[in-house]
Design an enzyme around this catalytic site. Structure first.
Site, PDB file in Angstrom:
ATOM      1  N   GLY A  65      54.725  59.118  44.695  1.00  0.00           N
ATOM      2  CA  GLY A  65      53.477  59.246  43.958  1.00  0.00           C
ATOM      3  C   GLY A  65      52.542  58.087  44.246  1.00  0.00           C
ATOM      4  O   GLY A  65      52.511  57.556  45.340  1.00  0.00           O
ATOM      5  N   SER A  66      51.849  57.654  43.226  1.00  0.00           N
ATOM      6  CA  SER A  66      50.806  56.652  43.409  1.00  0.00           C
ATOM      7  C   SER A  66      51.306  55.240  43.129  1.00  0.00           C
ATOM      8  O   SER A  66      52.424  55.032  42.675  1.00  0.00           O
ATOM      9  CB  SER A  66      49.630  56.957  42.473  1.00  0.00           C
ATOM     10  OG  SER A  66      49.967  56.586  41.154  1.00  0.00           O
ATOM     11  N   THR A  67      50.429  54.285  43.370  1.00  0.00           N
ATOM     12  CA  THR A  67      50.740  52.889  43.075  1.00  0.00           C
ATOM     13  C   THR A  67      50.762  52.629  41.577  1.00  0.00           C
ATOM     14  O   THR A  67      51.122  51.543  41.150  1.00  0.00           O
ATOM     15  CB  THR A  67      49.706  51.946  43.726  1.00  0.00           C
ATOM     16  OG1 THR A  67      48.400  52.338  43.287  1.00  0.00           O
ATOM     17  CG2 THR A  67      49.791  51.984  45.233  1.00  0.00           C
ATOM     18  N   GLY A  68      50.403  53.606  40.795  1.00  0.00           N
ATOM     19  CA  GLY A  68      50.431  53.472  39.345  1.00  0.00           C
ATOM     20  C   GLY A  68      51.813  53.162  38.798  1.00  0.00           C
ATOM     21  O   GLY A  68      51.946  52.663  37.683  1.00  0.00           O
TER      22      GLY A  68
END
Length: 139
Positions: A65-68
């Site tokens: 997924g994302s860097t979140g």
């Protein structure tokens, strides 16, 4: 008790011990994958759904997924719900940010074994981020 010893690359210094939380498909970095306030995995279809990362040694194959993901993990840590350490089959920039943000012991980049296949949920693991040595004691 017999201990299983595996070795990876020292990634973040320090030593941590705790119960392993193995996430064979990692944990999504998208919003809603991990609770910021409670550290509970909420990602639909995740093997660890409903479990808290609090005081666990997270065992992940890679990022997803994302860097979140790093922000969600850091928020959980600030709320006292973060993990004690990391064991990462392969590290990339997304996981690198999370490791650096939490500043807890980590070992990554295993060449001869895959920790996700060797370590089982609930095994007691000792992460030595100084030497890259992981000691596994079966639950």
């Amino acid at each position: 008790m017999n201990k299983i010893i595996i070795k990876g690359r020292p990634t973040m210094g320090g030593i941590a011990e705790g119960a392993a939380m193995v996430c064979p498909d990692s944990i999504s970095g998208n919003s809603g994958g991990l609770g910021d306030l409670n550290g509970v995995v909420a990602e639909r279809g995740n093997a660890a759904k409903g479990q808290s990362i609090k005081d666990k040694i997270l065992v992940l194959p890679c990022s997803k997924g994302s860097t979140g993901f790093s922000a969600h993990c850091k928020s959980a840590q600030l709320m006292g719900m973060g993990p004690k350490g990391w064991i990462l089959t392969k590290i990339d920039s997304r996981l690198g940010v999370a490791v650096a943000s939490l500043n807890i012991p980590a070992v990554s980049d295993f060449e001869e074994v895959d920790p996700v296949e060797i370590i089982k949920d609930g095994d007691w693991v000792k992460v030595n981020g100084n030497t890259g040595i992981i000691e596994i004691t079966r639950k």
